[in-house]
Structures are given as structure tokens and as C-alpha cells.
Design an enzyme around this catalytic site. Sequence first.
Site, short mmCIF file in Angstrom:
data_model
loop_
_atom_site.label_atom_id
_atom_site.label_comp_id
_atom_site.label_asym_id
_atom_site.label_seq_id
_atom_site.Cartn_x
_atom_site.Cartn_y
_atom_site.Cartn_z
N ASP A 11 0.87 -1.19 0.00
CA ASP A 11 0.00 0.00 0.00
C ASP A 11 0.90 1.24 0.00
OD1 ASP A 11 -3.12 0.71 1.52
OD2 ASP A 11 -1.63 2.22 0.98
N ASP A 106 -3.95 2.30 -5.08
CA ASP A 106 -2.60 2.28 -4.51
C ASP A 106 -2.32 1.03 -3.67
OD1 ASP A 106 -3.95 2.72 -2.07
OD2 ASP A 106 -2.34 3.98 -1.32
N GLU A 107 -3.05 -0.03 -3.93
CA GLU A 107 -2.99 -1.17 -3.01
C GLU A 107 -3.16 -2.48 -3.77
OE1 GLU A 107 -6.04 -2.40 0.58
OE2 GLU A 107 -6.36 -0.60 -0.58
P1 TTP Z 1 -5.27 4.95 1.29
O1 TTP Z 1 -4.22 3.94 0.95
O2 TTP Z 1 -6.35 4.55 2.21
O3 TTP Z 1 -4.60 6.22 1.96
P2 TTP Z 1 -3.23 6.91 1.63
O4 TTP Z 1 -2.44 6.17 0.62
O5 TTP Z 1 -3.48 8.34 1.29
O6 TTP Z 1 -2.49 6.92 3.02
P3 TTP Z 1 -1.83 5.68 3.80
O7 TTP Z 1 -0.40 6.05 3.93
O8 TTP Z 1 -2.53 5.63 5.09
O9 TTP Z 1 -2.04 4.46 2.95
O10 TTP Z 1 -5.93 5.48 -0.03
C1 TTP Z 1 -5.22 5.66 -1.24
C2 TTP Z 1 -5.70 6.90 -1.94
O11 TTP Z 1 -7.09 6.80 -2.19
C3 TTP Z 1 -5.51 8.18 -1.15
O12 TTP Z 1 -4.23 8.75 -1.32
C4 TTP Z 1 -6.61 9.04 -1.68
C5 TTP Z 1 -7.71 8.06 -2.05
N1 TTP Z 1 -8.73 8.04 -0.99
C6 TTP Z 1 -9.81 8.85 -1.13
O13 TTP Z 1 -9.94 9.51 -2.15
N2 TTP Z 1 -10.74 8.87 -0.12
C7 TTP Z 1 -10.64 8.15 1.02
O14 TTP Z 1 -11.49 8.21 1.90
C8 TTP Z 1 -9.49 7.31 1.16
C9 TTP Z 1 -9.31 6.49 2.41
C10 TTP Z 1 -8.56 7.30 0.14
MG MG Z 2 -2.19 4.10 0.78
#
Ligand code: TTP
Ligand code: MG
Length: 460
Positions: A11, A106-107
Site C-alpha cells: 500500500d 494504490d494497493e
Molecule cells: P489509502 O491507501 O487509504 O490512503 P493513503 O495512501 O493516502 O495513506 P496511507 O499512507 O494511510 O495508505 O488510499 C489511497 C488513496 O485513495 C488516497 O491517497 C486518496 C484516495 N482516498 C480517497 O480519495 N478517499 C478516502 O477516503 C481514502 C481512504 C482514500
Molecule cells: Mg495508501
Amino acid sequence: MRPDASIVHVDLDAFFASVEQRDKPSLRGKPVVVGGVGRRGVVSTASYEARAFGARSAMSTAEARALCPAGTAFLWPRFEAYRKSSLCVMELLREVTPLVEQVSIDEAYLDLRGADLPDLEVTTVEKTLTELTASVREKTGGLTASAGAASSKMLAKIGSDFNKPAGITLIEPGRELESLAPLSVRVIGGIGPATAARLRTFGVETVADLRRMDRLDLTSVFGERHGNSLYALARAQDNRELTLEREAKSISAEETFERDVHERVILRREAERIAQSVARRMDESGVFGRTVHLKVRLPDFTAVTRSSTPSAPLHSWRDIARVAIKLLDGLDIPSGVRLIGVGVSGFVQHTQEGLFDLDERAEVAYPEVTGSGSTAMTGIAETEANPTHHDLSTRFSPSPAQLWRPGMDVEHSEFGPGWVWGSGLGRVTARFEGPKTAPGPIKTFAVDDENLKPGEAPSW
Ligand code: TTP
Ligand code: MG
């Protein structure tokens, strides 16, 4: 559960915000919030610097503004840039193993049983994760990923989250339960704030506490399905394999008319109706779509198709219909239409409904002639430049076609590529820098300056 730690979850860290910091060197190390920046905007994500002030995904942008210090960058999402980086990362993952299940932008999960490795011993897996995250950083121009490896999907995901950002966690096979025991129940996917709060009333905080609850108690409190799944999760029972088949690549619907239709008004109305049904199905799958397709079958059965990919993904039926109708209006159909279809493809998974339910009008930096109230500056300029009075004369200037949203890429004929730093009062301020440059200069232009054009997401 497998006997080896061959399931990996990767991720990216603060994904959207990290792409912004990569492409905008002046924002590195600074609080950055990405999302809808208008009155009703919602935060997509915040950089780790902004998280230190409490900014979080899904919070209203207004709340994030109240929490973050002056100088925090509030940027509109640039999906094209995120998609390019995501594609690059997913390609790297597929170089490790063809068995990749992408779960969001992103995962992804990886099955190392498909990887070319001498064995699946703990040290080998750890080395693989270290090399993988290093190559992500190198090939994406500095984005960091966190990764977890374990004997099940559930534990691999807990692992990738455990040491964010840029953390690697391997949960050793055979030691799953003891690794899990001291952690908060919140680490378990499927236990949200509501379930956690309910569990707390039974004195359950950690996974070990949860394991002490009877199955019967759990099912009577949470219902048969949820209760049983909590019981299983507390015991790290998870035998899910990766889902490798791609989900539906497009969603579409079509309508054959009883007679050949010539009237544009009927065709447009039908396109709207079909867009509604497509949007409803997209909603059920929780996806946004990038490309809208229009299909028209003529009375002689020839099919004409057109498609269009707007700059931001769509999910509302109105937006889908608007694009479809534009495509329809561009068709020459003197002989009438037998069938009309509308489809959407290029899905982006979103966890949050209504995330980009943007109030477009709230974002127009230059009100229309009839607009009431004063002109609002949007973007970072709002916090940094702090305009105290508004030049009301701009209210009477014709509203420009181009909307300069904070964060968007621009290209200037003299200064080259840059991004919109802020706009308002008939002016747009851009910063000329990119992923490969040092922080660059800031320049201000008239909104209709012919030398300034929207630009493309830069290469890193
Ligand atoms: P995530 O992987 O949940 O969050 P992140 O990558 O920003 O942070 P982390 O380091 O905790 O992994 O989500 C990936 C992307 O998806 C995030 O950058 C933006 C988008 N997203 C949204 O648009 N709305 C949301 O509520 C979430 C959780 C993510
Ligand atoms: Mg992320």
C-alpha cells in the site's frame, strides 16, 4: 492460512499527497491536503505532515483547514497523475509475480508462490519486500510503499499498515496469534469505529480480549454473519485466496427503439435515462469511471461508437449523461437511430461515496455577473496571501472558460511547466517547478493570459 508468509500486501503511503509532493518540490516536507477544496469539499488524503495536525481522509476540507497551519497546501486531485504512478507501481509488482490482485489505486496483494524465488523462508520474503519497496521508490521518483507479508490476506494487510510510512512487516508463520494478540481490534479489516465502540462496552480493546468472547455472545450482539466473522478473525482464520480475475472492465446499457428515432430531444432524454442506470450500477460497485462510450446503431444496422475521457473520473449520472450527449451532438445522424447505448470504462475504485461530489459553482473563482457576494480566492494563495478585500470589479468581468484549480498542471510559453498555486480576482498564480527541478518561482498572470495553458501531468 498458509504455512509460509507468501501473501504480500503493498500500500502506497499518503498516495495522492505523495504524488503532489513529488511533482511540486516546494511542497516536500510540508502539510498537503488533497481533495475537494470548496465549501462542501471532502479530504481525499493528507500528507503525513498534515496528519500531524489531525487532517484525515474523509474529513470535511473545512475541518482540515481549521486544523492545519497557514501555508498548508489544499489541492484538487489530479487523477491523471495518480493513475500514471499507480500503473507504474502495479507493473513493478507484476515483475515480482504474475499473481497480483489490485484492490484499489494504490494497493495490491501479491502471491509469492508465483515469484521466481529460491524458497519462501522468512529471510527470502523479507529481502523481496525490501527490494520491492526500494524499486517502487526508485521507479516512481520517490513514492514510498509499505508492505506486509504473512500467511493470509488479513494478516498481510495488517502487516502493511503496521509500520506506515515506508514500513515492512513480516508476520511469522506459526506466530500469527501471538503477533495479533496485543493489537487493537481496529487493525482487523471489517472492524470500524462503530463495532470497536460496541466491543469496548464489553471490555474488548485488543484482539486477545476479542478472543475471550464466546461465539454465542458475539453472534447475539452482532448477528450471525458479523459475529461469526469476528470470531474467526480474532483467531486469524482467513483462507481467502487472491482474486485474480479482473472485475468488470466496463458497465453499459442500451435501448433499441420501436421505431427509428430522428428527434435529438428524444435521443438526449434516452441517453440520460441510460446514464442513470449505468451510474446506479457503478454506485453499487463503488467505482468512478474515466471514459464514457456512446454507441448508436443506425437503421441499416451499422454501429457508430464514440468515446471521451474527461480530466477527472465521473460517477454521477448527470456527468455521464453530459459527456454522452456531447458525443451524441457531434454525430451526424440524418437517417435516424435504431439503438442507443451508453457505457463507462476505466474504473477507479473509491472507498468513499460522494467523495468528489464537487460543488462546481462553489469552486468558480470568478463569479458570474449575477453572482452575489464577494470573490473568493481559492487554493493556497488563500492562506498565504490572505487577501483582506475583494476587488468587486472582477464580478463584472466575463466569466472565463478556463477554471484554474489549485494544484492543476499548467504550461507557460515562456516559463514552461508548473502548477496553479492559487487564483482569484481575475488572476492566476502559478509556480514553475516539476518533479525534476528545485523549488521554482511564483508568477501571477491574468486568468485569460494566452501564454498560460492547462498542462499535462509531468513525468518524473
Ligand atoms: P489509502 O491507501 O487509504 O490512503 P493513503 O495512501 O493516502 O495513506 P496511507 O499512507 O494511510 O495508505 O488510499 C489511497 C488513496 O485513495 C488516497 O491517497 C486518496 C484516495 N482516498 C480517497 O480519495 N478517499 C478516502 O477516503 C481514502 C481512504 C482514500
Ligand atoms: Mg495508501
